[in-house]
Design a protein around this motif. Structure first.
Motif, PDB file in Angstrom:
ATOM      1  N   ARG A   1       2.935   2.926  -6.378  1.00 48.12           N
ATOM      2  CA  ARG A   1       2.525   1.769  -5.603  1.00 48.12           C
ATOM      3  C   ARG A   1       2.170   2.201  -4.185  1.00 48.12           C
ATOM      4  O   ARG A   1       2.861   3.013  -3.575  1.00 48.12           O
ATOM      5  CB  ARG A   1       3.636   0.729  -5.572  1.00 48.12           C
ATOM      6  CG  ARG A   1       3.941   0.112  -6.938  1.00 48.12           C
ATOM      7  CD  ARG A   1       4.997  -0.963  -6.824  1.00 48.12           C
ATOM      8  NE  ARG A   1       5.254  -1.589  -8.113  1.00 48.12           N
ATOM      9  CZ  ARG A   1       6.143  -2.569  -8.300  1.00 48.12           C
ATOM     10  NH1 ARG A   1       6.858  -3.008  -7.258  1.00 48.12           N
ATOM     11  NH2 ARG A   1       6.320  -3.088  -9.512  1.00 48.12           N
TER      12      ARG A   1
ATOM     13  N   SER B   1       1.242   1.079  -0.184  1.00 49.20           N
ATOM     14  CA  SER B   1       1.455   0.015   0.801  1.00 49.20           C
ATOM     15  C   SER B   1       0.124  -0.631   1.163  1.00 49.20           C
ATOM     16  O   SER B   1      -0.950  -0.097   0.867  1.00 49.20           O
ATOM     17  CB  SER B   1       2.113   0.592   2.053  1.00 49.20           C
ATOM     18  OG  SER B   1       1.257   1.558   2.654  1.00 49.20           O
ATOM     19  N   LYS B   2       0.192  -1.780   1.802  1.00 49.74           N
ATOM     20  CA  LYS B   2      -1.037  -2.484   2.185  1.00 49.74           C
ATOM     21  C   LYS B   2      -1.874  -1.662   3.155  1.00 49.74           C
ATOM     22  O   LYS B   2      -3.101  -1.656   3.079  1.00 49.74           O
ATOM     23  CB  LYS B   2      -0.683  -3.838   2.809  1.00 49.74           C
ATOM     24  CG  LYS B   2      -0.105  -4.834   1.816  1.00 49.74           C
ATOM     25  CD  LYS B   2       0.128  -6.183   2.485  1.00 49.74           C
ATOM     26  CE  LYS B   2       0.648  -7.208   1.472  1.00 49.74           C
ATOM     27  NZ  LYS B   2       0.880  -8.534   2.108  1.00 49.74           N
ATOM     28  N   SER B   3      -1.202  -0.961   4.079  1.00 44.83           N
ATOM     29  CA  SER B   3      -1.949  -0.145   5.035  1.00 44.83           C
ATOM     30  C   SER B   3      -2.651   1.019   4.343  1.00 44.83           C
ATOM     31  O   SER B   3      -3.799   1.347   4.647  1.00 44.83           O
ATOM     32  CB  SER B   3      -0.999   0.397   6.117  1.00 44.83           C
ATOM     33  OG  SER B   3       0.050   1.170   5.528  1.00 44.83           O
TER      34      SER B   3
ATOM     35  N   LYS C   1      -3.616   1.069   1.182  1.00 46.08           N
ATOM     36  CA  LYS C   1      -4.733   0.493   0.433  1.00 46.08           C
ATOM     37  C   LYS C   1      -5.912   0.202   1.343  1.00 46.08           C
ATOM     38  O   LYS C   1      -7.071   0.421   0.972  1.00 46.08           O
ATOM     39  CB  LYS C   1      -4.289  -0.781  -0.276  1.00 46.08           C
ATOM     40  CG  LYS C   1      -3.324  -0.551  -1.425  1.00 46.08           C
ATOM     41  CD  LYS C   1      -2.954  -1.874  -2.075  1.00 46.08           C
ATOM     42  CE  LYS C   1      -1.999  -1.661  -3.245  1.00 46.08           C
ATOM     43  NZ  LYS C   1      -1.620  -2.951  -3.875  1.00 46.08           N
ATOM     44  N   SER C   2      -5.623  -0.301   2.527  1.00 48.25           N
ATOM     45  CA  SER C   2      -6.704  -0.617   3.465  1.00 48.25           C
ATOM     46  C   SER C   2      -7.438   0.644   3.909  1.00 48.25           C
ATOM     47  O   SER C   2      -8.672   0.668   3.985  1.00 48.25           O
ATOM     48  CB  SER C   2      -6.131  -1.349   4.686  1.00 48.25           C
ATOM     49  OG  SER C   2      -5.511  -2.561   4.308  1.00 48.25           O
TER      50      SER C   2
ATOM     51  N   THR D   1     -11.263   1.496   3.021  1.00 48.94           N
ATOM     52  CA  THR D   1     -12.247   1.734   4.076  1.00 48.94           C
ATOM     53  C   THR D   1     -12.974   3.054   3.879  1.00 48.94           C
ATOM     54  O   THR D   1     -14.202   3.129   4.006  1.00 48.94           O
ATOM     55  CB  THR D   1     -11.557   1.729   5.449  1.00 48.94           C
ATOM     56  OG1 THR D   1     -10.883   0.475   5.649  1.00 48.94           O
ATOM     57  CG2 THR D   1     -12.570   1.940   6.565  1.00 48.94           C
TER      58      THR D   1
END
Length: 279
Positions: free
Chosen positions: A2, A4-6, A8-9, A13
């Motif tokens: 999994r 983290s959101k950061s 994934k961002s 990008t």
């Protein structure tokens, strides 16, 4: 695993920037095929279909497209036959020098195109004394298109059960019957995917073609190269490039779909059912 959101961002990008770097020039070619400005000023001051009309009216473009299609189809057929036979020989049989042969089969697609082109040119003109023509182009294309078929077929053979062929033979089926009713159904999607990739690879090949084509012959990529820097033909070149992009994308997309493991599983089940009729 999994993320983290950061993370994934950041990955999203980076992926977006890489895709933009790759496909922005292609989108620019598409836009310029409709650009009313002959010098391709940006942003476009207007859009027109004039260049598309000129492209379809051009005898040179039509002849180049037909020639490229003919070369791609014939070289694909040759690649399907040779690639399939080689993959069956190297996967189903053990013999001295098998690994060397396997390396030599794959090597043409790993070599730089200019090296392959020079080598084939020397072979045709110096060793064999054969004049360069569309047939020398077809043979040249088949040398590396065959690798795509070989890789697809041998990968499928490695995932199939050879005991199905043995069972078919035990039930009295001959070599050809076993291949047609047992082996071929398992290879069908791999052959189609390899053939589509070979077609796309041959259709837009330019480096090897440049060294093996005759003086009076022209394929579509060669036509683009010859007319790219001619002011009167530059807008038409963009249109032809768009057509080339579309023709190349479609078989690659289809090959990707056909190469899915689910397709192989389906054909495997059909092959198992074919063992009894093979008798």
């Amino acid at each position: 695993m999994r993320l983290s959101k950061s993370a994934k961002s950041i990955l999203g990008t980076i992926t977006g920037l890489v895709l933009l770097f790759i496909y922005a020039p292609l989108l620019l070619v598409v836009v310029n095929s409709f650009n009313a400005d002959r010098t391709f000023g940006w942003p476009p001051k207007g859009f027109t279909l004039e260049w598309w009309g000129r492209a379809f009216e051009s005898t040179g473009v039509r002849e180049a497209i037909v020639t490229s299609l003919w070369v791609a189809v014939v070289s694909t057929v040759i690649s399907l036959v040779l690639g399939t036979l080689l993959s069956l020989a190297l996967q189903r049989y053990k013999f001295f020098g098998r690994e060397v042969v396997n390396l030599l089969v794959i090597l043409p697609i790993a070599l730089p195109g200019i090296v392959t082109g020079i080598a084939l040119n020397n072979m045709f003109t110096t060793i064999l004394g054969v004049p360069l023509s569309m047939w020398t182009v077809i043979i040249a294309h088949a040398t590396f298109c065959m690798v795509t078929v070989f890789n697809n077929v041998i990968a499928r053979l490695r995932r199939t059960n050879a005991r199905l062929e043995e069972a078919s033979a035990d039930l009295g089926a001959g070599l050809f019957t076993t291949f047609w009713l047992v082996t071929f159904p398992q290879l069908r999607s791999a052959l189609l995917a390899g053939g589509l990739l070979a077609f796309a690879l041959s259709f837009d090949e330019i480096i090897v073609t440049t060294f093996t084509i005759g003086a009076g012959d022209t394929t579509l990529p060669i036509w683009i190269l010859q007319n790219l820097f001619r002011p009167n033909q530059a807008p038409v070149v963009n249109v032809v490039a768009v057509v080339l992009i579309v023709i190349s994308i479609v078989p690659i997309w289809l090959a990707q779909r056909l190469s899915a493991d689910s397709v192989g599983a389906t054909t495997g089940r059909k092959a198992a059912k074919a063992v009894v009729p093979a008798a």
